[in-house]
Design an enzyme around this catalytic site. Structure first.
Site, short mmCIF file in Angstrom:
data_model
loop_
_atom_site.label_atom_id
_atom_site.label_comp_id
_atom_site.label_asym_id
_atom_site.label_seq_id
_atom_site.Cartn_x
_atom_site.Cartn_y
_atom_site.Cartn_z
N ASP A 18 10.25 69.72 -31.37
CA ASP A 18 10.28 68.33 -30.94
C ASP A 18 9.96 68.34 -29.44
OD1 ASP A 18 11.05 65.54 -30.76
OD2 ASP A 18 12.95 66.25 -29.91
N ASP A 69 10.80 65.31 -26.69
CA ASP A 69 11.86 64.73 -25.87
C ASP A 69 13.21 65.39 -26.13
OD1 ASP A 69 10.42 62.95 -24.43
OD2 ASP A 69 10.92 61.19 -25.61
N ARG A 124 11.43 61.57 -21.89
CA ARG A 124 10.32 60.91 -21.22
C ARG A 124 10.02 61.49 -19.85
NH1 ARG A 124 6.74 60.05 -22.65
NH2 ARG A 124 5.98 58.25 -21.54
N ARG A 146 1.25 52.53 -33.10
CA ARG A 146 0.65 53.85 -33.03
C ARG A 146 -0.18 54.08 -34.28
NH1 ARG A 146 6.19 57.01 -31.09
NH2 ARG A 146 6.43 55.90 -29.09
N ARG A 200 17.26 53.14 -19.54
CA ARG A 200 17.27 53.81 -20.84
C ARG A 200 18.65 54.42 -21.11
NH1 ARG A 200 12.19 55.87 -23.01
NH2 ARG A 200 10.45 54.73 -22.07
N SER A 216 14.78 53.69 -28.95
CA SER A 216 13.89 53.15 -29.98
C SER A 216 14.10 53.82 -31.33
CB SER A 216 12.43 53.32 -29.54
OG SER A 216 12.11 54.70 -29.43
N ASP A 271 11.47 54.74 -35.05
CA ASP A 271 10.14 54.73 -35.65
C ASP A 271 10.19 54.13 -37.04
OD1 ASP A 271 9.10 56.06 -33.41
OD2 ASP A 271 9.51 58.03 -34.28
N ASP A 309 14.27 70.47 -44.13
CA ASP A 309 13.29 70.79 -45.15
C ASP A 309 13.44 72.25 -45.58
OD1 ASP A 309 10.46 71.70 -46.14
OD2 ASP A 309 10.34 69.52 -46.13
#
Length: 456
Positions: free
Chosen positions: A212, A214, A221, A326, A344, A382, A384, A432
């Site tokens: 990953d 961030d 960010r 996106r 943030r 946020s 997704d 997974d």
């Protein structure tokens, strides 16, 4: 007595190594450190150049029987150092180039010529070059159509067409050796070809480590640190590496790359937007589109619902860009993606108590139960929204396809991420069965675990 370096240690071989073992070691180590694998202005390039020269000196000395005997005599007399911190310009340890008939200005040229010889051999072994004999009986290696396919991202293209249309610096490959052609390629193509060859000789060939971005490779960010980039470079010498993030490629370039260093040159695989935008050794792979999959009518209903919901919220602050489109998803931020770093962190603390993002996700699930969408909370501000199955596990199809491209089957896939809890945007790939998941707290924790796991 002038002390010199232990060339056997430089190449990573035993003093009793055969000539073939010496040659194989030179192939491996020269590819690993070749300066052309990084940009000209990369901070890593001077160190690579010095290391490449050291490896070249070692091979030049040990590949010739008489030079090796002379070196071994000096070595047995105790005139070698375990390591060298800096490579004297134009010298080969205690054996200056002038001792072999070369002056100082010849050293870089000699190193390039020497690499060219084994480079052509490596290309022939991979079917990227063919050996021909001209009318004068001279043997020369020439690029094959597969060479141009790898370099120009145009499978099956004819060499002439590729040279004319894609590679302006290489106007006519006819009559040139494959190494001469290589030297005239754009830097990005040289880097990709060298990386392709180096990947075949890594000790953990069937292993890839995915990250990953961030709060795993970088602060949220913010930009990656030199220490992290150095550690990733060390890891890449052992196995393949890649990142998989929800953000688009420009944001990942901003965080992981530099104005002069393309992020796609730092990793074997770059998976932006969960892999819907993907690069392999700097070469783009097939992409996919969220809006084409969902349709414009459903897309607008989804966006309008988000904006209306956010409009009714009373938050400590609101900024701008509440819904970001996106290629493979939308990113929804109740405070707005234009929030400052301090804002943030303030929202993240507020959201922990009031569950702003969680409640909006639940409202979307209730409003659009038949849209086939998944929701993933990530970062500080946020979440997704993407088609079910288009989470970070989407990138694994590209990893699995490598078996058909190069014959390398990645049986061991590590993933490092911070949002590995159910509902977090790392959870699906972390849990997974195809991956070995590693949960981290921050980039420092990532580096600590990498050092322990891979002995870096």
């Amino acid at each position: 007595m002038t002390r010199q370096w232990d060339y056997y240690k430089v190449l990573g071989i035993s003093p009793s190594a055969t000539q073939q073992e010496i040659r194989n070691a030179y192939k491996r180590e020269s590819l690993k450190s070749h300066p052309d694998r990084v940009p000209v202005d990369s901070p890593d390039r001077p160190a690579r150049t010095r290391k490449f020269q050291e490896i070249s000196d070692a091979y030049y000395t040990l590949s010739d029987a008489s030079r090796r005997r002379e070196y071994d005599a000096t070595r047995m007399a105790g005139g070698v150092e375990e390591e060298a911190e800096e490579i004297p310009r134009g010298g080969a340890g205690g054996f200056p180039w002038s001792a072999f008939g070369f002056d100082t200005d010849d050293s870089e040229h000699r190193a390039s010529e020497q690499f060219g010889s084994v480079f052509e051999e490596m290309l022939r072994e991979e079917g990227l070059a063919s050996e021909d004999t001209d009318a004068n009986g001279q043997t020369q290696s020439h690029p094959t159509s597969r060479f141009w396919s790898v370099v120009a991202n145009a499978p099956g293209a004819l060499a002439g067409a590729v040279a004319g249309n894609r590679l302006g610096a290489v106007r006519d490959a006819k009559g040139k050796s494959v190494y001469d052609v290589f030297l005239q390629l754009p830097r990005s193509d040289r880097a990709r070809l060298l990386s392709e060859l180096a990947a075949k000789d890594r000790p953990l060939k069937g292993t890839i480590v995915l990250f990953d971005v961030d709060k795993t490779l970088t602060p949220a960010r913010a930009n990656v640190t030199p220490e992290m980039l150095s550690l990733l470079s060390q890891l890449r010498h052992k196995c393949a590496i890649g990142f998989v993030g929800g953000s688009n490629l420009p944001k990942q370039q901003e965080q992981l790359g530099t104005p002069s260093t393309n992020v796609t040159s730092l990793f074997d695989f770059c998976f932006a937007e969960n892999g819907l935008i993907a690069f392999r050794l700097g070469k783009p792979l097939v992409s996919n589109s969220f809006i084409q999959w969902l349709g414009e009518d459903k897309y607008q209903k989804l966006v309008n619902f988000c904006l209306l919901h956010i409009a009714k919220l009373e938050l400590p602050k609101k900024r701008g860009t509440f819904v970001e489109f996106r290629n493979g998803m939308i990113n929804v931020s109740p405070i707005g993606r234009n929030a400052s770093t301090e804002e943030r962190k303030e929202f993240e603390a507020y959201d922990t108590i009031h569950n702003i993002r969680r409640d909006l996700v639940n409202a979307l699930k209730k409003e659009f139960p038949d849209y086939g969408l998944s929701y993933s909370i990530g970062g500080e501000i946020s979440f997704d929204v993407f088609p079910t199955g288009w989470d970070k596990t989407y990138c694994l199809q590209h990893v699995e396809a490598e078996k058909d491209i190069t014959g390398i089957e990645y049986k061991t896939i590590h993933f490092f991420g911070d949002k590995t809890f159910p509902g977090g945007n790392d959870y699906e790939i972390y849990s997974d069965p195809r991956t070995i998941g590693h949960s981290v707290e921050d980039p420092d924790d990532t580096m600590r675990q990498l050092r322990e796991l891979f002995q870096l």
